[in-house]
Design a protein around this motif. Structure first.
Motif, PDB file in Angstrom:
ATOM      1  N   GLU A 113     -15.093  -7.584  15.482  1.00 35.60           N
ATOM      2  CA  GLU A 113     -15.192  -6.606  14.400  1.00 35.60           C
ATOM      3  C   GLU A 113     -15.277  -7.232  13.013  1.00 35.60           C
ATOM      4  O   GLU A 113     -15.538  -6.531  12.034  1.00 35.60           O
ATOM      5  CB  GLU A 113     -13.981  -5.660  14.436  1.00 35.60           C
ATOM      6  N   PRO A 119     -18.260   0.674  17.366  1.00 37.31           N
ATOM      7  CA  PRO A 119     -19.205   0.827  16.251  1.00 37.31           C
ATOM      8  C   PRO A 119     -19.160  -0.334  15.262  1.00 37.31           C
ATOM      9  O   PRO A 119     -20.209  -0.823  14.816  1.00 37.31           O
ATOM     10  CB  PRO A 119     -18.778   2.143  15.596  1.00 37.31           C
ATOM     11  N   GLN A 120     -17.946  -0.803  14.915  1.00 37.34           N
ATOM     12  CA  GLN A 120     -17.833  -1.918  13.982  1.00 37.34           C
ATOM     13  C   GLN A 120     -18.378  -3.207  14.589  1.00 37.34           C
ATOM     14  O   GLN A 120     -19.022  -4.004  13.917  1.00 37.34           O
ATOM     15  CB  GLN A 120     -16.375  -2.105  13.558  1.00 37.34           C
ATOM     16  N   LEU A 179     -20.802  -3.481  16.813  1.00 37.63           N
ATOM     17  CA  LEU A 179     -22.266  -3.414  16.815  1.00 37.63           C
ATOM     18  C   LEU A 179     -22.833  -3.564  15.404  1.00 37.63           C
ATOM     19  O   LEU A 179     -23.886  -4.187  15.213  1.00 37.63           O
ATOM     20  CB  LEU A 179     -22.729  -2.105  17.446  1.00 37.63           C
ATOM     21  N   ALA A 180     -22.139  -2.994  14.413  1.00 35.27           N
ATOM     22  CA  ALA A 180     -22.574  -3.148  13.030  1.00 35.27           C
ATOM     23  C   ALA A 180     -22.517  -4.603  12.600  1.00 35.27           C
ATOM     24  O   ALA A 180     -23.426  -5.109  11.917  1.00 35.27           O
ATOM     25  CB  ALA A 180     -21.715  -2.282  12.107  1.00 35.27           C
ATOM     26  N   GLU A 181     -21.471  -5.303  12.995  1.00 31.41           N
ATOM     27  CA  GLU A 181     -21.338  -6.721  12.674  1.00 31.41           C
ATOM     28  C   GLU A 181     -22.415  -7.546  13.380  1.00 31.41           C
ATOM     29  O   GLU A 181     -22.986  -8.469  12.793  1.00 31.41           O
ATOM     30  CB  GLU A 181     -19.943  -7.221  13.069  1.00 31.41           C
ATOM     31  N   ARG A 200     -25.380  -6.552  14.224  1.00 29.87           N
ATOM     32  CA  ARG A 200     -26.650  -6.317  13.515  1.00 29.87           C
ATOM     33  C   ARG A 200     -26.690  -7.087  12.193  1.00 29.87           C
ATOM     34  O   ARG A 200     -27.723  -7.636  11.806  1.00 29.87           O
ATOM     35  CB  ARG A 200     -26.829  -4.819  13.252  1.00 29.87           C
ATOM     36  N   SER A 255     -26.665   4.477  16.450  1.00 36.31           N
ATOM     37  CA  SER A 255     -25.901   4.739  15.228  1.00 36.31           C
ATOM     38  C   SER A 255     -25.760   3.488  14.378  1.00 36.31           C
ATOM     39  O   SER A 255     -25.632   3.570  13.152  1.00 36.31           O
ATOM     40  CB  SER A 255     -24.513   5.283  15.591  1.00 36.31           C
ATOM     41  N   ALA A 256     -25.791   2.312  15.044  1.00 34.82           N
ATOM     42  CA  ALA A 256     -25.678   1.042  14.326  1.00 34.82           C
ATOM     43  C   ALA A 256     -27.016   0.558  13.769  1.00 34.82           C
ATOM     44  O   ALA A 256     -27.071  -0.486  13.109  1.00 34.82           O
ATOM     45  CB  ALA A 256     -25.093  -0.023  15.246  1.00 34.82           C
ATOM     46  N   THR A 285     -34.152  -3.841  16.223  1.00 33.26           N
ATOM     47  CA  THR A 285     -34.272  -2.796  15.201  1.00 33.26           C
ATOM     48  C   THR A 285     -35.725  -2.415  14.976  1.00 33.26           C
ATOM     49  O   THR A 285     -36.628  -3.096  15.413  1.00 33.26           O
ATOM     50  CB  THR A 285     -33.663  -3.296  13.875  1.00 33.26           C
TER      51      THR A 285
END
Length: 209
Positions: free
Chosen positions: A85, A110-111, A113-115, A117, A168-169, A209
């Motif tokens: 995370e 979610p965090q 996957l955001a990291e 990306r 969502s990410a 992406t």
């Protein structure tokens, strides 16, 4: 908090699983190889002992468990202690990010996957390998999780749930592979590898992406 204590305390048991279930393990590696044929500069998030990072040619491995990092280092991986995370890497550093049998252990998907990306280059790929919670093996793992020190605190996810989280990410392109159609202890030869998901208990997703 990272669920790393069992991996610190039961490192040999973790390693023994791969030796005891060699055909299941190799089936998973070969499935993921179809998604990462040329990893470029790659990192595995939740590298463990590098059982996947090494054959898939990841250069860097991150994990919160020091005992696992020691094994990963022995397998030739540049190791970094940390959690999914909050990755200690700059933006757009890697061509490939790999997460194998780890997504069920993170505190915040979610965090995570955001990291992942964030640290990927614009044309990079995130590859996730996991046991689908709706699969036969996934259901047994959930039923017996209290008996297993590794899975006791695991939160399994389905492929549909993971795809939704990936979208969502900011990921929009997906490729799927699947394997493991029997209980790992009953597998005595490599399992078939197929595109898609819904039949095999081990699923690989390549997301871009």
């Amino acid at each position: 908090m990272p669920k790393s204590d069992p991996f610190e305390q039961h490192t040999e048991r973790y390693e023994d699983w791969f030796d005891t279930h060699e055909d299941a393990y190799q089936s998973e590696v070969e499935a993921l190889e179809r998604l990462v044929p040329q990893p470029g500069f790659g990192v595995e998030i939740g590298v463990g002992s590098a059982r996947f990072a090494a054959p898939l040619e990841m250069r860097v491995g991150l994990d919160p468990a020091e005992e696992m990092l020691a094994r990963a280092r022995e397998r030739g991986i540049d190791v970094v202690e940390g959690v999914a995370e909050s990755l200690p890497f700059r933006d757009e550093t890697f061509d490939t990010a790999l997460i194998v049998t780890t997504i069920c252990f993170v505190d915040d998907i979610p965090q995570t996957l955001a990291e992942a990306r964030r640290i990927l280059r614009p044309d990079g790929s995130l590859v996730i390998g996991y046991i689908d919670k709706n699969s036969p093996v996934g259901q047994i793992y959930q039923e017996k999780k209290s008996e297993n020190p590794f899975y006791r605190e695991a939160v399994f996810v389905s492929t549909d749930e993971l795809v939704q989280a990936l979208e969502s990410a900011g990921f929009s392109e997906f490729e799927f592979v699947q394997t493991i159609y029997h209980w790992p202890g009953e597998i005595d030869e490599p399992e078939p590898i197929q595109e898609g998901y819904g039949e095999g208990s081990f699923v690989g997703i390549k997301a871009t992406t």
